[in-house]
Design a protein around this motif. Structure first.
Motif, PDB file in Angstrom:
ATOM      1  N   LYS A 298       0.813  -1.202   0.000  1.00 15.52           N
ATOM      2  CA  LYS A 298       0.000   0.000   0.000  1.00 15.52           C
ATOM      3  C   LYS A 298       0.858   1.268   0.000  1.00 15.52           C
ATOM      4  CE  LYS A 298      -4.164  -2.047   1.451  1.00 15.52           C
ATOM      5  NZ  LYS A 298      -4.389  -2.894   0.383  1.00 15.52           N
ATOM      6  N   THR A 299       2.100   1.168   0.456  1.00 15.49           N
ATOM      7  CA  THR A 299       2.971   2.333   0.497  1.00 15.49           C
ATOM      8  C   THR A 299       3.892   2.421  -0.713  1.00 15.49           C
ATOM      9  OG1 THR A 299       4.608   1.137   1.802  1.00 15.49           O
ATOM     10  CG2 THR A 299       2.970   2.398   3.027  1.00 15.49           C
ATOM     11  N   ALA A 300       3.810   1.441  -1.611  1.00 17.44           N
ATOM     12  CA  ALA A 300       4.646   1.458  -2.807  1.00 17.44           C
ATOM     13  C   ALA A 300       4.245   2.634  -3.694  1.00 17.44           C
ATOM     14  CB  ALA A 300       4.496   0.143  -3.579  1.00 17.44           C
ATOM     15  N   GLY A 301       5.229   3.251  -4.318  1.00 16.71           N
ATOM     16  CA  GLY A 301       4.954   4.323  -5.266  1.00 16.71           C
ATOM     17  C   GLY A 301       4.270   3.773  -6.505  1.00 16.71           C
ATOM     18  N   VAL A 302       3.561   4.629  -7.215  1.00 21.49           N
ATOM     19  CA  VAL A 302       2.886   4.237  -8.448  1.00 21.49           C
ATOM     20  C   VAL A 302       3.525   4.995  -9.609  1.00 21.49           C
ATOM     21  CG1 VAL A 302       0.697   4.221  -9.709  1.00 21.49           C
ATOM     22  CG2 VAL A 302       0.721   3.760  -7.251  1.00 21.49           C
ATOM     23  N   TYR A 303       3.918   4.268 -10.630  1.00 22.74           N
ATOM     24  CA  TYR A 303       4.521   4.866 -11.815  1.00 22.74           C
ATOM     25  C   TYR A 303       3.545   4.662 -12.962  1.00 22.74           C
ATOM     26  CZ  TYR A 303       8.394   6.324 -14.833  1.00 22.74           C
ATOM     27  OH  TYR A 303       9.208   6.997 -15.711  1.00 22.74           O
ATOM     28  N   ASP A 304       2.994   5.758 -13.458  1.00 27.47           N
ATOM     29  CA  ASP A 304       1.995   5.720 -14.526  1.00 27.47           C
ATOM     30  C   ASP A 304       2.691   5.618 -15.876  1.00 27.47           C
ATOM     31  OD1 ASP A 304      -0.049   6.062 -16.331  1.00 27.47           O
ATOM     32  OD2 ASP A 304      -0.809   7.910 -15.449  1.00 27.47           O
ATOM     33  N   LEU A 305       2.627   4.434 -16.481  1.00 30.44           N
ATOM     34  CA  LEU A 305       3.215   4.191 -17.794  1.00 30.44           C
ATOM     35  C   LEU A 305       2.124   3.958 -18.839  1.00 30.44           C
ATOM     36  CD1 LEU A 305       6.016   1.813 -16.499  1.00 30.44           C
ATOM     37  CD2 LEU A 305       6.301   4.180 -17.252  1.00 30.44           C
ATOM     38  N   LYS A 306       0.899   4.359 -18.495  1.00 31.28           N
ATOM     39  CA  LYS A 306      -0.232   4.150 -19.404  1.00 31.28           C
ATOM     40  C   LYS A 306      -0.053   5.002 -20.660  1.00 31.28           C
ATOM     41  CE  LYS A 306      -3.364   4.937 -16.091  1.00 31.28           C
ATOM     42  NZ  LYS A 306      -2.791   4.876 -14.773  1.00 31.28           N
ATOM     43  N   GLY A 307      -0.432   4.434 -21.795  1.00 32.96           N
ATOM     44  CA  GLY A 307      -0.338   5.137 -23.067  1.00 32.96           C
ATOM     45  C   GLY A 307       1.005   4.952 -23.763  1.00 32.96           C
ATOM     46  N   LEU A 308       1.977   4.355 -23.077  1.00 33.89           N
ATOM     47  CA  LEU A 308       3.290   4.119 -23.681  1.00 33.89           C
ATOM     48  C   LEU A 308       3.334   2.712 -24.262  1.00 33.89           C
ATOM     49  CD1 LEU A 308       5.580   5.584 -20.885  1.00 33.89           C
ATOM     50  CD2 LEU A 308       4.822   6.704 -22.986  1.00 33.89           C
ATOM     51  N   ASN A 309       3.974   2.587 -25.418  1.00 33.74           N
ATOM     52  CA  ASN A 309       4.098   1.287 -26.066  1.00 33.74           C
ATOM     53  C   ASN A 309       5.529   0.780 -25.970  1.00 33.74           C
ATOM     54  OD1 ASN A 309       1.384   1.107 -26.877  1.00 33.74           O
ATOM     55  ND2 ASN A 309       1.783   2.434 -28.608  1.00 33.74           N
ATOM     56  N   CYS A 310       5.657  -0.545 -26.116  1.00 32.68           N
ATOM     57  CA  CYS A 310       6.934  -1.237 -26.071  1.00 32.68           C
ATOM     58  C   CYS A 310       7.947  -0.506 -26.954  1.00 32.68           C
ATOM     59  CB  CYS A 310       6.726  -2.672 -26.563  1.00 32.68           C
ATOM     60  SG  CYS A 310       8.210  -3.644 -26.605  1.00 32.68           S
ATOM     61  N   PRO A 311       9.151  -0.271 -26.490  1.00 32.74           N
ATOM     62  CA  PRO A 311       9.760  -0.721 -25.249  1.00 32.74           C
ATOM     63  C   PRO A 311       9.721   0.322 -24.128  1.00 32.74           C
ATOM     64  CG  PRO A 311      11.489   0.128 -26.631  1.00 32.74           C
ATOM     65  CD  PRO A 311      10.172   0.324 -27.379  1.00 32.74           C
ATOM     66  N   LEU A 312       8.987   1.414 -24.304  1.00 34.13           N
ATOM     67  CA  LEU A 312       9.030   2.509 -23.332  1.00 34.13           C
ATOM     68  C   LEU A 312       8.660   2.125 -21.902  1.00 34.13           C
ATOM     69  CD1 LEU A 312       7.814   5.529 -25.482  1.00 34.13           C
ATOM     70  CD2 LEU A 312      10.120   5.042 -24.674  1.00 34.13           C
ATOM     71  N   PRO A 313       7.618   1.307 -21.658  1.00 34.07           N
ATOM     72  CA  PRO A 313       7.328   0.956 -20.255  1.00 34.07           C
ATOM     73  C   PRO A 313       8.522   0.314 -19.545  1.00 34.07           C
ATOM     74  CG  PRO A 313       5.444   0.427 -21.608  1.00 34.07           C
ATOM     75  CD  PRO A 313       6.566   0.796 -22.551  1.00 34.07           C
ATOM     76  N   VAL A 314       9.211  -0.592 -20.228  1.00 37.86           N
ATOM     77  CA  VAL A 314      10.367  -1.252 -19.614  1.00 37.86           C
ATOM     78  C   VAL A 314      11.513  -0.264 -19.428  1.00 37.86           C
ATOM     79  CG1 VAL A 314      12.216  -2.944 -20.040  1.00 37.86           C
ATOM     80  CG2 VAL A 314       9.834  -3.606 -20.323  1.00 37.86           C
ATOM     81  N   LEU A 315      11.789   0.548 -20.430  1.00 35.79           N
ATOM     82  CA  LEU A 315      12.897   1.496 -20.333  1.00 35.79           C
ATOM     83  C   LEU A 315      12.669   2.496 -19.206  1.00 35.79           C
ATOM     84  CD1 LEU A 315      13.563   2.210 -24.120  1.00 35.79           C
ATOM     85  CD2 LEU A 315      14.847   0.716 -22.577  1.00 35.79           C
ATOM     86  N   ARG A 316      11.458   2.986 -19.083  1.00 37.47           N
ATOM     87  CA  ARG A 316      11.164   3.961 -18.022  1.00 37.47           C
ATOM     88  C   ARG A 316      11.153   3.310 -16.643  1.00 37.47           C
ATOM     89  NH1 ARG A 316       7.429   8.466 -20.660  1.00 37.47           N
ATOM     90  NH2 ARG A 316       8.829   8.974 -22.379  1.00 37.47           N
ATOM     91  N   ALA A 317      10.609   2.085 -16.553  1.00 35.16           N
ATOM     92  CA  ALA A 317      10.617   1.369 -15.276  1.00 35.16           C
ATOM     93  C   ALA A 317      12.056   1.093 -14.847  1.00 35.16           C
ATOM     94  CB  ALA A 317       9.828   0.071 -15.374  1.00 35.16           C
ATOM     95  N   ARG A 318      12.899   0.703 -15.789  1.00 35.50           N
ATOM     96  CA  ARG A 318      14.311   0.437 -15.482  1.00 35.50           C
ATOM     97  C   ARG A 318      14.973   1.696 -14.912  1.00 35.50           C
ATOM     98  NH1 ARG A 318      16.477  -2.061 -20.157  1.00 35.50           N
ATOM     99  NH2 ARG A 318      16.341  -4.044 -19.079  1.00 35.50           N
ATOM    100  N   LYS A 319      14.716   2.833 -15.539  1.00 34.44           N
ATOM    101  CA  LYS A 319      15.327   4.087 -15.095  1.00 34.44           C
ATOM    102  C   LYS A 319      14.815   4.476 -13.705  1.00 34.44           C
ATOM    103  CE  LYS A 319      16.319   8.755 -16.595  1.00 34.44           C
ATOM    104  NZ  LYS A 319      16.220   9.741 -17.654  1.00 34.44           N
ATOM    105  N   ARG A 320      13.504   4.335 -13.475  1.00 34.25           N
ATOM    106  CA  ARG A 320      12.927   4.694 -12.172  1.00 34.25           C
ATOM    107  C   ARG A 320      13.483   3.787 -11.077  1.00 34.25           C
ATOM    108  NH1 ARG A 320       8.097   7.051  -9.984  1.00 34.25           N
ATOM    109  NH2 ARG A 320       8.381   8.558 -11.657  1.00 34.25           N
ATOM    110  N   LEU A 321      13.535   2.476 -11.325  1.00 31.46           N
ATOM    111  CA  LEU A 321      14.033   1.528 -10.335  1.00 31.46           C
ATOM    112  C   LEU A 321      15.517   1.747 -10.041  1.00 31.46           C
ATOM    113  CD1 LEU A 321      12.085  -1.578 -11.567  1.00 31.46           C
ATOM    114  CD2 LEU A 321      11.909  -0.613  -9.268  1.00 31.46           C
ATOM    115  N   ALA A 322      16.277   2.174 -11.032  1.00 31.33           N
ATOM    116  CA  ALA A 322      17.711   2.400 -10.836  1.00 31.33           C
ATOM    117  C   ALA A 322      17.966   3.460  -9.770  1.00 31.33           C
ATOM    118  CB  ALA A 322      18.372   2.801 -12.154  1.00 31.33           C
TER     119      ALA A 322
END
Length: 78
Positions: free
Chosen positions: A5-29
């Motif tokens: 419940k305390t996890a952050g939310v990253y809105d990647l809606k509307g993005l197509n492959c490979p952007l969701p993975v690339l952005r998630a990778r950058k955020r997690l880094a």
């Protein structure tokens, strides 16, 4: 699970492959090991790409949920 419940939310809606993975990778880094992040997507390929990304990069896919418009993935930073 504690922390979901305390996890952050990253809105990647509307993005197509490979952007969701690339952005998630950058955020997690930029997050500490063990931190939790919800990634929300609308790209149907994310259901394949996000789990593969987690496995390749050493993150733990804690939960996957279908939503009305796509998927949500709870990822624990490895």
């Amino acid at each position: 699970m504690h922390g979901e419940k305390t996890a952050g939310v990253y809105d990647l809606k509307g993005l197509n492959c490979p952007l969701p993975v690339l952005r998630a990778r950058k955020r997690l880094a930029g997050m500490p090991a063990g931190a939790l992040l919800w990634a929300e997507t609308t790209d149907p390929l994310a259901a394949i790409d996000i789990p593969a990304f987690c496995q390749e990069d050493g993150h733990r896919l804690v939960r996957t949920e279908r939503t009305a418009t796509g998927h949500r993935f709870l990822i624990e930073r490895g």
